[in-house]
Enzyme design. Structure first.
Site, PDB file in Angstrom:
ATOM      1  N   HIS A 169      37.892  40.149  27.958  1.00 16.39           N
ATOM      2  CA  HIS A 169      38.417  39.031  27.173  1.00 16.39           C
ATOM      3  C   HIS A 169      37.374  37.915  27.171  1.00 16.39           C
ATOM      4  CE1 HIS A 169      43.016  39.871  27.271  1.00 16.39           C
ATOM      5  NE2 HIS A 169      42.336  41.003  27.262  1.00 16.39           N
ATOM      6  N   GLU A 196      37.577  34.785  27.764  1.00 16.97           N
ATOM      7  CA  GLU A 196      37.669  33.868  28.900  1.00 16.97           C
ATOM      8  C   GLU A 196      37.056  34.476  30.165  1.00 16.97           C
ATOM      9  OE1 GLU A 196      41.700  33.408  26.662  1.00 16.97           O
ATOM     10  OE2 GLU A 196      40.177  34.947  26.935  1.00 16.97           O
ATOM     11  N   CYS A 256      46.005  34.805  27.910  1.00 15.40           N
ATOM     12  CA  CYS A 256      47.034  35.749  28.372  1.00 15.40           C
ATOM     13  C   CYS A 256      47.249  35.557  29.876  1.00 15.40           C
ATOM     14  CB  CYS A 256      46.579  37.187  28.083  1.00 15.40           C
ATOM     15  SG  CYS A 256      45.177  37.712  29.107  1.00 15.40           S
ATOM     16  N   CYS A 316      43.900  36.186  31.913  1.00 16.02           N
ATOM     17  CA  CYS A 316      42.929  35.097  31.790  1.00 16.02           C
ATOM     18  C   CYS A 316      43.450  33.811  32.426  1.00 16.02           C
ATOM     19  CB  CYS A 316      42.574  34.890  30.327  1.00 16.02           C
ATOM     20  SG  CYS A 316      41.704  36.313  29.623  1.00 16.02           S
TER      21      CYS A 316
END
Length: 161
Positions: A53, A55, A83, A86
């Site tokens: 991801h 992040e 999410c 993260c």
């Protein structure tokens, strides 16, 4: 130019990189002492891992830059609400602040479904600001998914021929 706009534009530029390689257009930057020290964009399909991801990739780069797992004094600017994975990583990193463009009512864990960033039960809470360049961030995602649906429809039609 407003500082928040400047850095969110940089996060949007990262999201556009993701879209160019067929990834969901999510991007982020991490700022320390008024300087971008890390950038990230979604690479889940490219890297074939759930962990890629925007992040998480940016947190890893920022940690290397600062030579520390603690990202105290840092602010993350991210185009889509993080999410649960993260959000957990953000709390664990001890980051000071997160600025979000678009909220994610289906999977967001910085206020939509729940707010992991500011749970009093954890040993660290993150300052949170939402809605910065929200229209631009939302449109980027919407346009991507419209195009994706069109491509899938054309693919299906080709297979039927």
């Amino acid at each position: 130019m407003d500082e928040k706009i400047k850095y969110m534009k940089a996060a949007i530029a990262q999201a556009k990189k993701a879209a160019l390689i067929g990834e969901v257009p999510i991007g982020c930057v991490i700022v320390y002492n008024n300087k971008i020290i890390a950038r990230g964009y979604n690479k889940r399909n490219t890297k074939k891992t759930t962990l890629a991801h925007a992040e998480i990739l940016a947190i890893e780069k920022a940690s290397k830059y600062l030579n520390d797992w603690r990202l105290e004094g840092c602010t993350m600017y991210v185009t889509l609400e993080p999410c649960q994975m993260c959000s957990g990583a953000i709390v664990q990193s001890r980051m000071d602040r997160v600025v979000i463009g678009s909220m994610n009512p289906k999977a967001g864990c910085a206020g939509s479904i729940l707010n992991l960033l500011q749970m009093e039960q954890f040993n660290h809470q993150v300052e949170l600001e939402t809605g910065v360049m929200q229209e631009e961030c939302t449109k980027l995602l919407q346009d991507f998914f419209v195009l994706l649906r069109e491509q899938k429809k054309k693919e299906k039609e080709r297979r039927l021929l």
